[in-house]
Design an enzyme around this catalytic site. Structure first.
Site, PDB file in Angstrom:
ATOM      1  N   ASP A   1      -4.345  14.325  11.954  1.00 47.59           N
ATOM      2  CA  ASP A   1      -3.639  13.654  10.861  1.00 47.59           C
ATOM      3  C   ASP A   1      -2.334  14.354  10.515  1.00 47.59           C
ATOM      4  O   ASP A   1      -1.822  14.206   9.415  1.00 47.59           O
ATOM      5  CB  ASP A   1      -4.532  13.594   9.610  1.00 47.59           C
ATOM      6  CG  ASP A   1      -4.905  14.979   9.087  1.00 47.59           C
ATOM      7  OD1 ASP A   1      -4.557  15.985   9.746  1.00 47.59           O
ATOM      8  OD2 ASP A   1      -5.531  15.052   8.018  1.00 47.59           O
TER       9      ASP A   1
ATOM     10  N   CYS B   1       3.095  15.618  -9.094  1.00 44.98           N
ATOM     11  CA  CYS B   1       2.546  14.521  -8.280  1.00 44.98           C
ATOM     12  C   CYS B   1       1.063  14.783  -8.082  1.00 44.98           C
ATOM     13  O   CYS B   1       0.411  15.333  -8.972  1.00 44.98           O
ATOM     14  CB  CYS B   1       3.300  14.402  -6.958  1.00 44.98           C
ATOM     15  SG  CYS B   1       3.206  15.861  -5.914  1.00 44.98           S
TER      16      CYS B   1
ATOM     17  N   LYS C   1     -17.501  20.721   8.499  1.00 39.78           N
ATOM     18  CA  LYS C   1     -17.574  19.419   9.154  1.00 39.78           C
ATOM     19  C   LYS C   1     -18.193  19.520  10.542  1.00 39.78           C
ATOM     20  O   LYS C   1     -18.879  18.600  10.996  1.00 39.78           O
ATOM     21  CB  LYS C   1     -16.182  18.790   9.238  1.00 39.78           C
ATOM     22  CG  LYS C   1     -15.661  18.264   7.909  1.00 39.78           C
ATOM     23  CD  LYS C   1     -14.333  17.545   8.076  1.00 39.78           C
ATOM     24  CE  LYS C   1     -13.851  16.981   6.749  1.00 39.78           C
ATOM     25  NZ  LYS C   1     -12.541  16.293   6.859  1.00 39.78           N
TER      26      LYS C   1
ATOM     27  N   GLN D   1     -15.531   8.167   1.904  1.00 42.17           N
ATOM     28  CA  GLN D   1     -15.100   6.780   1.880  1.00 42.17           C
ATOM     29  C   GLN D   1     -14.795   6.260   3.275  1.00 42.17           C
ATOM     30  O   GLN D   1     -14.790   5.063   3.514  1.00 42.17           O
ATOM     31  CB  GLN D   1     -13.872   6.678   0.948  1.00 42.17           C
ATOM     32  CG  GLN D   1     -13.036   5.433   1.083  1.00 42.17           C
ATOM     33  CD  GLN D   1     -11.723   5.710   1.808  1.00 42.17           C
ATOM     34  OE1 GLN D   1     -11.550   6.763   2.435  1.00 42.17           O
ATOM     35  NE2 GLN D   1     -10.796   4.774   1.708  1.00 42.17           N
ATOM     36  N   ARG D   2     -14.606   7.154   4.255  1.00 44.57           N
ATOM     37  CA  ARG D   2     -14.221   6.728   5.598  1.00 44.57           C
ATOM     38  C   ARG D   2     -14.814   7.595   6.706  1.00 44.57           C
ATOM     39  O   ARG D   2     -14.928   7.149   7.846  1.00 44.57           O
ATOM     40  CB  ARG D   2     -12.688   6.737   5.733  1.00 44.57           C
ATOM     41  CG  ARG D   2     -12.086   8.118   5.594  1.00 44.57           C
ATOM     42  CD  ARG D   2     -10.612   8.109   5.231  1.00 44.57           C
ATOM     43  NE  ARG D   2     -10.096   9.474   5.072  1.00 44.57           N
ATOM     44  CZ  ARG D   2     -10.253  10.198   3.979  1.00 44.57           C
ATOM     45  NH1 ARG D   2     -10.924   9.707   2.952  1.00 44.57           N
ATOM     46  NH2 ARG D   2      -9.759  11.409   3.897  1.00 44.57           N
TER      47      ARG D   2
ATOM     48  N   CYS E   1      -2.703  10.658   4.729  1.00 44.43           N
ATOM     49  CA  CYS E   1      -3.678   9.776   4.086  1.00 44.43           C
ATOM     50  C   CYS E   1      -4.025  10.285   2.696  1.00 44.43           C
ATOM     51  O   CYS E   1      -4.318   9.505   1.788  1.00 44.43           O
ATOM     52  CB  CYS E   1      -4.941   9.679   4.953  1.00 44.43           C
ATOM     53  SG  CYS E   1      -4.700   8.771   6.496  1.00 44.43           S
TER      54      CYS E   1
ATOM     55  N   GLY F   1     -11.555  11.049   9.726  1.00 48.98           N
ATOM     56  CA  GLY F   1     -11.592   9.595   9.710  1.00 48.98           C
ATOM     57  C   GLY F   1     -11.713   8.979  11.081  1.00 48.98           C
ATOM     58  O   GLY F   1     -12.570   8.110  11.315  1.00 48.98           O
TER      59      GLY F   1
ATOM     60  N   ASN G   1     -13.898  12.563   1.368  1.00 51.70           N
ATOM     61  CA  ASN G   1     -14.003  12.200   2.785  1.00 51.70           C
ATOM     62  C   ASN G   1     -14.941  11.017   3.016  1.00 51.70           C
ATOM     63  O   ASN G   1     -14.785  10.265   3.981  1.00 51.70           O
ATOM     64  CB  ASN G   1     -14.520  13.373   3.609  1.00 51.70           C
ATOM     65  CG  ASN G   1     -13.671  14.619   3.532  1.00 51.70           C
ATOM     66  OD1 ASN G   1     -14.186  15.731   3.615  1.00 51.70           O
ATOM     67  ND2 ASN G   1     -12.366  14.467   3.361  1.00 51.70           N
TER      68      ASN G   1
END
Length: 477
Positions: A228, A435, A184, A170-171, A286, A139, A168
């Protein structure tokens, strides 16, 4: 007396790559003698045959110039810093030739920079000569690397070991749909060199660790932290302090961001701001808590801006200042930061002199309060068939996550509400918590076990594993 002697970059090959060494001595002369005795290769670079300092070497005791011959008898005190600085007085031709020249096509490409008096030709040549290391191609790494490449930074190093995932995009704007599933590093390098073919991209497909951080970071002028997780953040900070490198910091969460520049030689480091990490699981990532897609673009752009300013020497850097950004209120705040004199890595004297185990420091891998049992999704599917309503399934995610997808028949009790809603549960029931991917459900398990619930398990991999291996038509996020 213990004195720190700082070693300039051109001479670090004679000290094993170290930028500073600790030596004993009562005077400057004794400290220098100890340095030359321990690292004999320095002798011909620092002193003449008669023992005097060479005329192109500056010597400072703390902030005082002591190059004169009589300086050898100057007394030193515990914690003093003796700094060796190669002199550039008079304009050395070698220094001028260190900056690469711009080609005609580069002059045209960067023409809007060249029109700025604060940048000009010299500033653009500094950018071309610069070596910047970005930690992460996610990000924050996406916008900052794109702007550094577009600005003309000559060499960009990238450390990452992940692959491009649909979540990923989206940002993480350096990647695209066409690169899904590819490393990446490969995706980022292709995009950056397409943006600027003059760029040299150096990639490190590895997890930054205590074993490789000094070697990797030592090859660069500036480090930009786009991580992160807390272990890597503290690792990057400590490595930058030990190597004397500036650390351009950025962090994001949901709608909020932070940015600063940590440089222990001139101001505080990250440990001065946060002396210890939060307990594992207290601050969601995130992936757990979410992030507004445009937010890393704002904070990453600030990081790129601070990096460029640092390289060209323009403006006021964020050293000693922390910028806070609230996207919902569109508000910036600035806080003054102070250097912590008792900081373990940059304090006087420091107690950390080498890289440590950062996973252990951040409590990662430490045993939880209760080593409760887990159940895999295939087993849970069969047990739900066999036991029916006798098996209670508790979803401990947030309501907005429940709306994305949930397991039929489950009960929603967000983790934060669980301690206050224990009375809703039968203490004799067999309970399975779940979760998104498993971390919060393990904390829920600990809460339930601590409250006396005896038959509790956690779903390994959470609803993400359920969607992948049991209910394939379920939405994933």
């Amino acid at each position: 007396m213990s004195v720190t002697v700082t070693i300039p970059t051109p001479l670090r090959s004679f000290t094993g790559g170290r930028d500073a060494v600790e030596l004993q001595g009562a005077t400057v002369g004794e400290v220098i003698d100890g340095l030359l005795s321990a690292h004999g290769g320095l002798k011909r670079h620092l002193v003449q045959d008669d023992g005097r300092l060479r005329n192109f070497v500056n010597l400072y005791l703390n902030d005082t110039d002591i190059r004169q011959l009589e300086s050898t008898s100057t007394p030193v005190r515990e914690g003093d810093i003796l700094t060796i600085v190669p002199s550039i007085a008079g304009g050395s031709p070698a220094v001028e030739t260190e900056l690469p020249r711009l080609s005609h096509s580069e002059v045209l490409r960067y023409s809007r920079h060249l029109l700025l008096p604060e940048v000009g030709v010299e500033g653009q040549r500094k950018l071309k000569a610069a070596r910047v290391l970005t930690i992460g191609a996610g990000g924050l790494g996406s916008p900052l690397s794109l702007y550094l490449a577009a600005a003309g930074v000559g060499t960009i190093g990238i450390v990452d070991f992940d692959v491009v995932d649909l979540t990923n995009l989206q940002r993480q704007i350096v990647h695209g749909t066409s690169t899904l599933g590819r490393p990446k590093l490969e995706s980022a390098k292709a995009r950056l060199t397409d943006l600027n073919p003059n760029l040299n991209v150096e990639t490190y497909e590895t997890r930054l660790s205590s074993e490789n951080a000094l070697e990797i970071i030592g090859e660069y002028d500036i480090v930009v932290d786009g991580t992160d997780n807390f272990p890597t953040r503290y690792l990057v900070n400590d490595a930058c302090v030990l190597l004397g490198k500036p650390n351009v910091y950025g962090s994001i969460f949901r709608f909020e961001g932070q940015a600063s520049v940590f440089y222990a030689k001139e101001g505080p480091c990250y440990r001065c701001l946060y002396s210890e990490p939060p307990p594992p699981g207290l601050v969601p990532s995130c992936a757990e808590g979410g992030v507004l897609g445009v937010l890393p673009g704002i904070i990453g752009s600030i990081q790129a801006l601070e990096t460029i300013k640092w390289i060209i020497g323009a403006g006021d850097s964020l050293v000693g200042r922390l910028v806070l950004f609230d996207a919902l209120k569109l508000r910036f705040r600035e806080l003054k930061l102070r250097k912590d004199p008792s900081c373990p890595i940059c304090g006087d004297p420091p107690t950390i002199r080498e890289l440590i185990d950062y996973e252990a420091f951040c409590g990662i891998g430490a045993a939880p309060a209760y080593q409760g049992p887990e159940v895999i999704v295939e087993e849970l599917r069969q047990e739900r068939t066999d036991k029916g309503d006798d098996l209670v399934l508790i979803d401990v995610r947030e309501p907005h996550e429940w709306e994305i997808a949930h397991i039929d028949g489950a009960r929603l009790i967000p983790l934060g509400q669980l301690p206050d809603r224990l009375a809703e549960l039968d203490g004799h029931s067999e309970i399975v918590t779940y979760c998104h991917k498993g971390s919060r459900s393990m904390k829920a398990l600990e809460i339930l076990r601590g409250a006396g619930f005896g038959k509790v398990r956690s779903l390994t991999g959470g609803i993400d594993a359920w969607a992948e291996r049991v209910e394939e038509g379920m939405a994933r996020y």
